[in-house]
Design an enzyme around this catalytic site. Structure first.
Site, PDB file in Angstrom:
ATOM      1  N   LYS A 283       0.841  -1.193   0.000  1.00 43.81           N
ATOM      2  CA  LYS A 283       0.000   0.000   0.000  1.00 43.81           C
ATOM      3  C   LYS A 283       0.878   1.245   0.000  1.00 43.81           C
ATOM      4  CE  LYS A 283      -3.820  -1.862   2.860  1.00 43.81           C
ATOM      5  NZ  LYS A 283      -4.946  -1.733   1.930  1.00 43.81           N
ATOM      6  N   ARG A 357      -9.697 -11.805   3.045  1.00 41.63           N
ATOM      7  CA  ARG A 357     -10.509 -12.934   2.599  1.00 41.63           C
ATOM      8  C   ARG A 357      -9.706 -14.233   2.663  1.00 41.63           C
ATOM      9  NH1 ARG A 357     -11.388 -10.072  -3.138  1.00 41.63           N
ATOM     10  NH2 ARG A 357     -11.033  -8.325  -1.726  1.00 41.63           N
TER      11      ARG A 357
HETATM   12  N1  BES Z   1      -7.815  -3.878   4.912  1.00 46.92           N
HETATM   13  C1  BES Z   1      -8.080  -3.516   3.564  1.00 46.92           C
HETATM   14  C2  BES Z   1      -9.427  -2.825   3.376  1.00 46.92           C
HETATM   15  C3  BES Z   1      -9.593  -1.506   4.055  1.00 46.92           C
HETATM   16  C4  BES Z   1      -9.368  -0.331   3.377  1.00 46.92           C
HETATM   17  C5  BES Z   1     -10.037  -1.439   5.369  1.00 46.92           C
HETATM   18  C6  BES Z   1      -9.538   0.878   4.021  1.00 46.92           C
HETATM   19  C7  BES Z   1     -10.223  -0.226   6.009  1.00 46.92           C
HETATM   20  C8  BES Z   1      -9.969   0.930   5.321  1.00 46.92           C
HETATM   21  C9  BES Z   1      -8.071  -4.766   2.704  1.00 46.92           C
HETATM   22  O1  BES Z   1      -7.227  -5.773   3.118  1.00 46.92           O
HETATM   23  C10 BES Z   1      -7.629  -4.357   1.349  1.00 46.92           C
HETATM   24  O2  BES Z   1      -6.517  -3.935   1.229  1.00 46.92           O
HETATM   25  N2  BES Z   1      -8.503  -4.511   0.369  1.00 46.92           N
HETATM   26  C11 BES Z   1      -8.183  -4.186  -0.966  1.00 46.92           C
HETATM   27  C12 BES Z   1      -8.704  -5.280  -1.847  1.00 46.92           C
HETATM   28  C13 BES Z   1      -8.231  -5.193  -3.274  1.00 46.92           C
HETATM   29  C14 BES Z   1      -6.749  -5.415  -3.352  1.00 46.92           C
HETATM   30  C15 BES Z   1      -8.977  -6.220  -4.078  1.00 46.92           C
HETATM   31  C16 BES Z   1      -8.866  -2.858  -1.300  1.00 46.92           C
HETATM   32  O3  BES Z   1      -9.974  -2.623  -0.803  1.00 46.92           O
HETATM   33  O4  BES Z   1      -8.280  -2.067  -2.014  1.00 46.92           O
HETATM   34 MN    MN Z   2      -5.259  -5.529   2.397  1.00 47.10          MN
END
Ligand code: BES
Ligand code: MN
Ligand code: ZN
Length: 504
Positions: A283, A357
Site C-alpha cells: 500500500k 478474505r
Molecule cells: N484492509 C483492507 C481494506 C480496508 C481499506 C479497510 C480501508 C479499512 C480501510 C483490505 O485488506 C484491502 O486492502 N482490500 C483491498 C482489496 C483489493 C486489493 C482487491 C482494497 O480494498 O483495495
Molecule cells: Mn489488504
C-alpha cells in the site's frame, strides 16, 4: 531474523483509564456533585429534574429558553451554575431534540455527547438525569453511552486529555439497567482499545494473550492455535498471509456455553489482520497509515464475547479470530501463489493486499466445522465497500435472507447503520481462477465489496451466513460530538442484540 528495536525494547503498554463507579440516585437535584446532566426536549414540557432545577435556580432555565439563549436542538449543550453546596456545582443542559425521536440510539449518542463536553476538566462526580426522558428499556444505553464518551484514541498522551470522574450517579434508572449498560459500554470500549493500540503492541500473539486473559476473567472457554497447530490443521491460508511477518499468526476460539448442551452454536468470525501493509502488493503510505485497524472485526468478536459472558446470555456462541500480520519480506506470500486452503479449495493469489478474505477462508472453515445454526463474519475487508456506502455504513452480504433480516433488525434497534448489497449468481464467475478454484480478487475494481463476499461464500458451506464489511465504520478519521476519532467499536451492540434476540 534480527529483531527490530521496537520488539527487543517494547514500549510500556498504554495505561487503562480509571473506571468510574456507577451508582443509582433518586434525588438528582439534591445529590452533591460537580455536574448534573439534564436533558431538554423541543416539544415537551421541562422534565421533572429540569423543572425542579429551574425552580431551585430562580427560573433561569425557562428564562434562557424564553430568550432563545438555550436550545433544545439535539446535541447542543450549555453549562450553567448549579444550586451549589446542597446539590450540583454546575449543570450541563443538553438538547435532546424532539421527544418522539428519543430512541435507543439517541440515548447512547446524546449521553456520550454530554460526557465528551465535560471530560476536559477534572471532576469527582456527575449525576446523569437523562433516564427520565427515555424509555426504561433504553436506560442501559445511557450508561453505555456515558462509558463510550470516556474512551478515545489518545491513549499514549503522557497527560490524558480525558478526565474520568470517580463516580457517575444515574437518576431514575434501576440497577439492572445500570449493570447492563456498564457491561455493554466496557465491552465496546474493549474492542475500541484493541483497535486503537498500535500494531507493535497488538499483533497475533499479543492479541491472543489478551483474549486468553479476558476469557479467564469473564468465564469464556478459550483455545489458541499457534503456528504449529495451524500447520497441523492445514490452515495454509492463514499461515500464508502471516508468512512475511516476524510475528506468527494465531487463531483464537472463544466459547460461551450459555445455552442448552448440544444446541447448535452461533458462530461469529472476525478478520484479525493486526497490520495490513498490503504485503508485496504494498500500500502507499496514505493507505497504510491506519492499517492497525485491520483487526477491527476480531476486536468486535472479543467485545461481543465479553458482553455475552458478563450478561449471561442463554445461547451457545463461539467466536473465531483469524489473526495474521500482512508484511513484506523474503518470506512473504507472493502473487501467483496457489494455496490449498483448510477446506481443500484452492485459491490463487493475484494481490497480496486482498489478504483478509484469505485469512477468513480458513477461519470460516474452522467455524463451519462446529456446525453453527447461523454465522456472522465481521471484516474491515474492502475499500470498495466504503466507495459504495461511505465511511459510516456497514455493508451486509448474505447467502440467507432471513438471517440477514435478523441482523438488519438488530442493527436498526441499536441505531447502527447497515445496508445490504446483492449477492446475485452473476458475480460468481468474477472470482473464478484459471489455475485454481478461485482467485483472491475480482475483475477490476467493480463490485469489489461483493466479489470479496463471493470469495468468502466458498467457505461457508450451507450455513446461514451474513458477512459484515466494516471497512468504513470501524475506524474514523475525524471526531464527532459523540465520539473521538479512531476505533468506533461498531457492531458490538448490534451483534449482542442479534444473539439475545435468538436466545428468546
Ligand atoms: N484492509 C483492507 C481494506 C480496508 C481499506 C479497510 C480501508 C479499512 C480501510 C483490505 O485488506 C484491502 O486492502 N482490500 C483491498 C482489496 C483489493 C486489493 C482487491 C482494497 O480494498 O483495495
Ligand atoms: Mn489488504
Ligand atoms: Zn486488510
Amino acid at each position: 531474523m534480527s529483531e527490530s528495536p521496537s520488539q527487543s525494547q517494547p514500549n510500556p503498554v498504554a495505561p487503562q483509564l480509571p473506571c468510574p463507579s456507577f451508582v443509582a440516585t433518586d434525588n438528582p437535584i439534591g445529590e452533591k456533585c460537580d455536574v448534573l446532566i439534564v436533558g431538554l426536549c423541543d416539544d415537551a414540557p421541562l422534565s421533572a429534574t429540569a423543572a425542579g432545577l429551574d425552580q431551585a435556580l430562580g427560573g433561569v432555565i425557562s428564562r434562557l429558553i424564553g430568550q432563545e439563549k438555550l436550545s433544545s436542538d439535539s446535541g447542543e449543550s450549555m453549562l450553567i451554575a448549579g444550586v451549589g453546596d446542597e446539590g450540583s456545582q454546575l449543570v450541563l443542559l443538553i438538547g435532546l431534540g424532539e421527544k418522539s425521536k428519543l430512541d435507543r440510539e439517541a440515548a447512547f449518542t446524546l449521553t456520550s455527547t454530554a460526557v465528551r463536553s465535560l471530560v476536559s476538566k477534572p471532576h469527582e462526580k456527575w449525576v446523569v438525569a437523562l433516564p427520565e426522558c427515555f424509555d426504561a428499556v433504553d436506560h442501559d444505553a445511557i450508561v453505555a453511552g456515558a462509558l463510550y464518551g470516556l474512551e478515545g484514541q489518545s491513549i499514549y498522551r503522557t497527560k490524558s486529555p480525558i478526565h474520568v470522574p470517580a463516580t457517575i450517579a444515574i437518576a431514575s434508572a434501576d440497577t439492572t439497567a445500570i449493570d447492563r449498560g456498564v457491561i455493554l459500554g466496557d465491552s465496546i470500549n474493549l474492542a475500541r482499545r484493541l483497535v486503537n493500540e498500535p500494531a507493535s503492541v497488538i499483533y497475533p500473539a499479543s492479541f491472543a494473550e489478551r483474549a486468553t486473559a479476558l476469557a479467564t476473567e469473564v468465564g469464556l472457554g478459550c483455545e489458541v492455535w499457534d503456528e504449529q497447530r495451524l500447520a497441523d490443521e492445514n490452515c495454509r491460508a492463514i499461515l500464508a498471509v502471516g508468512a512475511g511477518s516476524d510475528k506468527p499468526p494465531r487463531l483464537v476460539i472463544l466459547r460461551h456455553d450459555g445455552g442448552p448442551q448440544g444446541e447448535p452454536p452461533i458462530a461469529i468470525v472476525g478478520k484479525g489482520v493486526t497490520f495490513d501493509s498490503g504485503g508485496l502488493s504494498i500500500k502507499p503510505s496514505d493507505g497504510m497509515v491506519d492499517m492497525k485497524c485491520d483487526m477491527g472485526g476480531a476486536a468486535t468478536v472479543v467485545g461481543v464475547m465479553r458482553a455475552l459472558a458478563k450478561l449471561g446470555v442463554k445461547k451457545n456462541v463461539i467466536g473465531f479470530c483469524g489473526l495474521a500480520e500482512n508484511m513484506v519480506s523474503g518470506s512473504s506470500y507472493k502473487l501467483g501463489d496457489v494455496i490449498v486452503t483448510r477446506s481443500g479449495k484452492t485459491i490463487e493469489i493475484l494481490n497480496t493486499d486482498a489478504e483478509g478474505r484469505v485469512v477468513l477462508s480458513d477461519t470460516l472453515d474452522v467455524a463451519v466445522e462446529h456446525q453453527p445454526a447461523a454465522m456472522v463474519d465481521l471484516a474491515t475487508l474492502t475499500g470498495a465497500c466504503m466507495v459504495a456506502l461511505g465511511n459510516e455504513v456497514a455493508g451486509l452480504m448474505t447467502n440467507n435472507q432471513s438471517a440477514c433480516d435478523a441482523v438488519i433488525d438488530a442493527a436498526r434497534g441499536e441505531g447502527e447503520p447497515v445496508w445490504q448489497l446483492p449477492m446475485f449468481e452473476l458475480y460468481n464467475d468474477k472470482v473464478k481462477s484459471k489455475v485454481a478454484d478461485i482467485k483472491n480478487i475480482g475483475e477490476g475494481r467493480w463490485g469489489g465489496a461483493i466479489t470479496a463476499a463471493k470469495f468468502l461464500e466458498n467457505f461457508v458451506g450451507d450455513v446461514p451466513w451474513v458477512h459484515i464489511d466494516i471497512a468504513g465504520p470501524a475506524f474514523a478519521d475525524s471526531p464527532k460530538p459523540h465520539r473521538d476519532a479512531g476505533a468506533t467499536g461498531v457492531m458490538v451492540r448490534t451483534l449482542v442484540r442479534w444473539i439475545e434476540n435468538q436466545a428468546g
